[in-house]
Write a protein that holds these residues in place. Sequence first.
Motif, PDB file in Angstrom:
ATOM      1  N   THR A 168      -4.722  -6.339  -3.765  1.00 11.40           N
ATOM      2  CA  THR A 168      -5.521  -7.535  -4.030  1.00 11.40           C
ATOM      3  C   THR A 168      -6.494  -7.798  -2.902  1.00 11.40           C
ATOM      4  N   ARG A 169      -7.439  -8.680  -3.174  1.00 13.45           N
ATOM      5  CA  ARG A 169      -8.469  -9.017  -2.210  1.00 13.45           C
ATOM      6  C   ARG A 169      -7.889  -9.828  -1.053  1.00 13.45           C
ATOM      7  N   VAL A 170      -8.583  -9.827   0.037  1.00 18.38           N
ATOM      8  CA  VAL A 170      -8.212 -10.600   1.205  1.00 18.38           C
ATOM      9  C   VAL A 170      -8.955 -11.926   1.127  1.00 18.38           C
ATOM     10  N   GLY A 171      -8.337 -12.976   1.581  1.00 22.96           N
ATOM     11  CA  GLY A 171      -9.013 -14.271   1.592  1.00 22.96           C
ATOM     12  C   GLY A 171      -8.318 -15.272   0.720  1.00 22.96           C
ATOM     13  N   GLU A 172      -9.031 -15.797  -0.229  1.00 20.13           N
ATOM     14  CA  GLU A 172      -8.504 -16.849  -1.083  1.00 20.13           C
ATOM     15  C   GLU A 172      -7.338 -16.326  -1.918  1.00 20.13           C
ATOM     16  N   PRO A 173      -6.183 -17.019  -1.873  1.00 18.29           N
ATOM     17  CA  PRO A 173      -5.033 -16.559  -2.652  1.00 18.29           C
ATOM     18  C   PRO A 173      -5.287 -16.668  -4.165  1.00 18.29           C
ATOM     19  N   LEU A 174      -4.774 -15.706  -4.901  1.00 17.17           N
ATOM     20  CA  LEU A 174      -4.886 -15.707  -6.358  1.00 17.17           C
ATOM     21  C   LEU A 174      -3.994 -16.796  -6.953  1.00 17.17           C
ATOM     22  N   PRO A 175      -4.389 -17.380  -8.082  1.00 15.83           N
ATOM     23  CA  PRO A 175      -3.487 -18.301  -8.778  1.00 15.83           C
ATOM     24  C   PRO A 175      -2.231 -17.551  -9.234  1.00 15.83           C
ATOM     25  N   LEU A 176      -1.096 -18.250  -9.280  1.00 24.28           N
ATOM     26  CA  LEU A 176       0.168 -17.602  -9.630  1.00 24.28           C
ATOM     27  C   LEU A 176       0.128 -16.926 -10.997  1.00 24.28           C
ATOM     28  N   ALA A 177      -0.474 -17.580 -11.983  1.00 26.47           N
ATOM     29  CA  ALA A 177      -0.541 -16.997 -13.319  1.00 26.47           C
ATOM     30  C   ALA A 177      -1.317 -15.679 -13.309  1.00 26.47           C
ATOM     31  N   GLN A 178      -2.423 -15.650 -12.587  1.00 26.61           N
ATOM     32  CA  GLN A 178      -3.234 -14.428 -12.484  1.00 26.61           C
ATOM     33  C   GLN A 178      -2.466 -13.337 -11.744  1.00 26.61           C
ATOM     34  N   LEU A 179      -1.763 -13.708 -10.676  1.00 27.35           N
ATOM     35  CA  LEU A 179      -0.974 -12.756  -9.900  1.00 27.35           C
ATOM     36  C   LEU A 179       0.110 -12.113 -10.769  1.00 27.35           C
ATOM     37  N   GLU A 180       0.840 -12.938 -11.515  1.00 29.28           N
ATOM     38  CA  GLU A 180       1.900 -12.421 -12.382  1.00 29.28           C
ATOM     39  C   GLU A 180       1.337 -11.538 -13.488  1.00 29.28           C
ATOM     40  N   GLN A 181       0.222 -11.954 -14.080  1.00 23.91           N
ATOM     41  CA  GLN A 181      -0.391 -11.168 -15.146  1.00 23.91           C
ATOM     42  C   GLN A 181      -0.853  -9.812 -14.628  1.00 23.91           C
ATOM     43  N   ASP A 182      -1.525  -9.795 -13.475  1.00 19.70           N
ATOM     44  CA  ASP A 182      -2.002  -8.529 -12.904  1.00 19.70           C
ATOM     45  C   ASP A 182      -0.839  -7.604 -12.561  1.00 19.70           C
ATOM     46  N   GLY A 183       0.204  -8.163 -11.944  1.00 20.94           N
ATOM     47  CA  GLY A 183       1.363  -7.352 -11.573  1.00 20.94           C
ATOM     48  C   GLY A 183       2.093  -6.792 -12.778  1.00 20.94           C
ATOM     49  N   ALA A 184       2.286  -7.622 -13.816  1.00 21.88           N
ATOM     50  CA  ALA A 184       2.985  -7.169 -15.020  1.00 21.88           C
ATOM     51  C   ALA A 184       2.179  -6.098 -15.757  1.00 21.88           C
ATOM     52  N   GLU A 185       0.876  -6.293 -15.839  1.00 24.45           N
ATOM     53  CA  GLU A 185       0.013  -5.308 -16.512  1.00 24.45           C
ATOM     54  C   GLU A 185       0.069  -3.962 -15.795  1.00 24.45           C
ATOM     55  N   LEU A 186       0.019  -3.994 -14.477  1.00 25.28           N
ATOM     56  CA  LEU A 186       0.052  -2.751 -13.710  1.00 25.28           C
ATOM     57  C   LEU A 186       1.413  -2.072 -13.816  1.00 25.28           C
ATOM     58  N   ALA A 187       2.493  -2.839 -13.710  1.00 27.86           N
ATOM     59  CA  ALA A 187       3.836  -2.261 -13.818  1.00 27.86           C
ATOM     60  C   ALA A 187       4.060  -1.649 -15.200  1.00 27.86           C
ATOM     61  N   ARG A 188       3.578  -2.316 -16.231  1.00 22.07           N
ATOM     62  CA  ARG A 188       3.699  -1.805 -17.600  1.00 22.07           C
ATOM     63  C   ARG A 188       2.910  -0.501 -17.749  1.00 22.07           C
ATOM     64  N   PHE A 189       1.709  -0.463 -17.197  1.00 23.00           N
ATOM     65  CA  PHE A 189       0.873   0.735 -17.298  1.00 23.00           C
ATOM     66  C   PHE A 189       1.506   1.916 -16.564  1.00 23.00           C
ATOM     67  N   LEU A 190       2.047   1.649 -15.362  1.00 22.59           N
ATOM     68  CA  LEU A 190       2.622   2.730 -14.550  1.00 22.59           C
ATOM     69  C   LEU A 190       4.038   3.095 -14.977  1.00 22.59           C
ATOM     70  N   GLY A 191       4.701   2.194 -15.717  1.00 21.92           N
ATOM     71  CA  GLY A 191       6.073   2.465 -16.138  1.00 21.92           C
ATOM     72  C   GLY A 191       7.065   2.332 -15.007  1.00 21.92           C
ATOM     73  N   VAL A 192       6.825   1.386 -14.091  1.00 22.29           N
ATOM     74  CA  VAL A 192       7.727   1.152 -12.964  1.00 22.29           C
ATOM     75  C   VAL A 192       8.200  -0.298 -13.001  1.00 22.29           C
ATOM     76  N   ASN A 193       9.167  -0.615 -12.137  1.00 25.99           N
ATOM     77  CA  ASN A 193       9.711  -1.977 -12.064  1.00 25.99           C
ATOM     78  C   ASN A 193       8.726  -2.910 -11.390  1.00 25.99           C
ATOM     79  N   LEU A 194       8.859  -4.197 -11.726  1.00 34.34           N
ATOM     80  CA  LEU A 194       8.088  -5.262 -11.097  1.00 34.34           C
ATOM     81  C   LEU A 194       9.031  -6.023 -10.183  1.00 34.34           C
ATOM     82  N   GLU A 195       8.750  -6.009  -8.881  1.00 29.36           N
ATOM     83  CA  GLU A 195       9.568  -6.709  -7.904  1.00 29.36           C
ATOM     84  C   GLU A 195       8.819  -7.915  -7.401  1.00 29.36           C
ATOM     85  N   SER A 196       9.581  -8.933  -6.985  1.00 29.96           N
ATOM     86  CA  SER A 196       8.931 -10.109  -6.393  1.00 29.96           C
ATOM     87  C   SER A 196       9.760 -10.631  -5.258  1.00 29.96           C
ATOM     88  N   LEU A 197       9.097 -11.370  -4.364  1.00 29.37           N
ATOM     89  CA  LEU A 197       9.784 -11.982  -3.217  1.00 29.37           C
ATOM     90  C   LEU A 197       9.747 -13.480  -3.352  1.00 29.37           C
TER      91      LEU A 197
END
Length: 178
Positions: A149-178
């Motif tokens: 992700t970009r440096v600077g202004e933090p992404l909104p949580l909904a956008q962050l979750e959507q981007d992470g889920a889309e990428l994990a689904r595409f790659l076929g790997v687990n989605l981890e969170s802290l």
Amino acid sequence: MSATVLEQSVLGSRRLSNFLVAAAVSIGGIGFLLASLSSYLGYDVLPFGHPATLIFVPQGLVMGLYSIAAVLLASYLWYVIAVDVGSGSNRFDKSTGVVTINRRGFRRPLSIEFPLRDVRAVKLEVRDGFNARRRVSLRIQGRRDMSLTRVGEPLPLAQLEQDGAELARFLGVNLESL
């Protein structure tokens, strides 16, 4: 997005906040320069205030030094904006099995490639507070986590979750969170 290629663009330093900061520093530097000149010349160059009443040594001289510092900082900020440091793309290609991360640097472009099979998980990191951090990164075997992700202004949580889920689904790997 196709079935075999996912490409994400990353916003660089050409953001409204950077333009506003660079403009404010530039205007402030010009103001300090004109106040210093007014103090040195003995008449007001600025249309407001009365900087000609300032004693040149030390007040006008210090304002001149502030103006030099502001000009240097503004030059750096405008250069970073002009080059668009940090912009680039993330490309995930299943047909070739390669992940390519491209970013613009200060002097030259940066490019990192690694095998898609080394990606272990997509990680979401959310840390609020004074130094907030919200980012999507890749867990890579044998390497440190790679931020996407970009440096600077933090992404909104909904956008962050959507981007992470889309990428994990595409790659076929687990989605981890802290």
